[in-house]
Design a protein around this motif. Sequence first.
Motif, mmCIF file in Angstrom:
data_model
loop_
_atom_site.group_PDB
_atom_site.id
_atom_site.type_symbol
_atom_site.label_atom_id
_atom_site.label_comp_id
_atom_site.label_asym_id
_atom_site.label_seq_id
_atom_site.Cartn_x
_atom_site.Cartn_y
_atom_site.Cartn_z
ATOM 1 N N TYR A 141 1.052 -1.468 -0.429
ATOM 2 C CA TYR A 141 -0.171 -0.160 0.061
ATOM 3 C C TYR A 141 0.836 1.429 -0.078
ATOM 4 N N VAL A 146 -1.270 -1.127 -3.844
ATOM 5 C CA VAL A 146 -2.728 -0.146 -4.499
ATOM 6 C C VAL A 146 -2.345 0.940 -4.212
ATOM 7 N N THR A 204 -5.823 0.212 -7.609
ATOM 8 C CA THR A 204 -5.405 -0.862 -7.261
ATOM 9 C C THR A 204 -4.706 -1.932 -8.302
#
Length: 299
Positions: free
Chosen positions: A3, A30, A203
Motif C-alpha cells: 500500500y 494499492v 489497485t
Amino acid sequence: MLYISREHVHDRLDKEIAPAAVCDSGDTVVFQTRDCYDDSVTCEERPLGDRRDTLENPATGPLYIRGALPGDILKVEILTINLRSWGAMCSSFSYGAFAGRFPEPKAAIFAINGDQIRFDEKLTLDCCPMIGVIGTAPGGEGIDTATPGGHGGNMDCRKIGEGTALYLPVAVQGALLSLGDLHALMGDGEVFICGLETAGEVTVRVHVLKNCRLPVPFLLTADKVMTIQSAPTTDEAGRKAVLRMEAFVREAAGISELKSGMLMSLAADMSICQIVDPKMTVRVEFPRKILAQYGWEAI
Ligand code: CA
Ligand code: CA
C-alpha cells in the motif's frame, strides 16, 4: 498487499525520486492518491484552494519493480478504482477551449454517491472512473506531472479505467511507476480544463515484460487496443498515434503496408483525449476481434 499512501506524492516523474515502495513482477499494489488540486479545493468559496504550498497534479509513488530494466515493458493491469465521496472542478482563464471566458477563478464541488454524480437538483451523471496521470520515470531529465509524453504522464485518456491494461516503457531500473489525477467522469477532449477531479485508491497488478514489442503507451481494453500519443498539436499527436497503430497492426496481422493502411481506414477510430495540457493527446483504437482473426493474442 503493498500500500502506497497519499503521503508519497511528487509533481515530477523523475528517476532521481526515491521509491516509495518496492515489489516484484506479478504483485498487486494499492496507490492512494490526492486530487489534481492536491486536495486543497474543498469549497466553492475558495476556488484557489485552502492553502498555498500545493503540488500541481500530484502523483503517488514511485513504485520500484524488481527486475525491470531499460528496454522492458511494464504492464499495469488496473484492477479497481475506488473514489472518495466528492469531486471538484475549477475554471481556467489561460487553458482549454474556454480560455479568456472566466477572468475570476471559479470552483464547484459535486457529491459522488456510489457510482452517481450529483450535478444539480435535476441531473445525476454516471461515474466512469479514470486515471489522468500514470507513467514511468523517463531515462533523461524528469518530466512534470502536468505533461504527457512517451513515458505516459498526464495523458488524460478516459479509457484508462478499471479492467484495462496499460503498457508503459521501462526507461530506468525498477521502472518507477507513479499515478494520480483521478477523474470520476470526463468527456473526450476535457474541454473545460478538468474532469470531475477526485482522489481515491487504485489497485494495480504489475508485470515486467521482456523482449516485448508494443507501441507504448499502449492500452488494452475488453474489445480494443489503443495507441496514445502526445504532441504540441492534436494533428501531430493524431498522426503519431495512427502511424504507430498501423505499424503494430501490420506486424500483428502479418499483412502488407498497403493492406494495413486500408484496414486502418476501415476499422480504426481516432479520438482526442485532451486539449488542455502542455501537449495535446490523441488515441487510436483498433478492434481486438480483427487482430484475433489473424491469430494475435494479448500478452
Ligand atoms: Ca490531467
Ligand atoms: Ca485532472
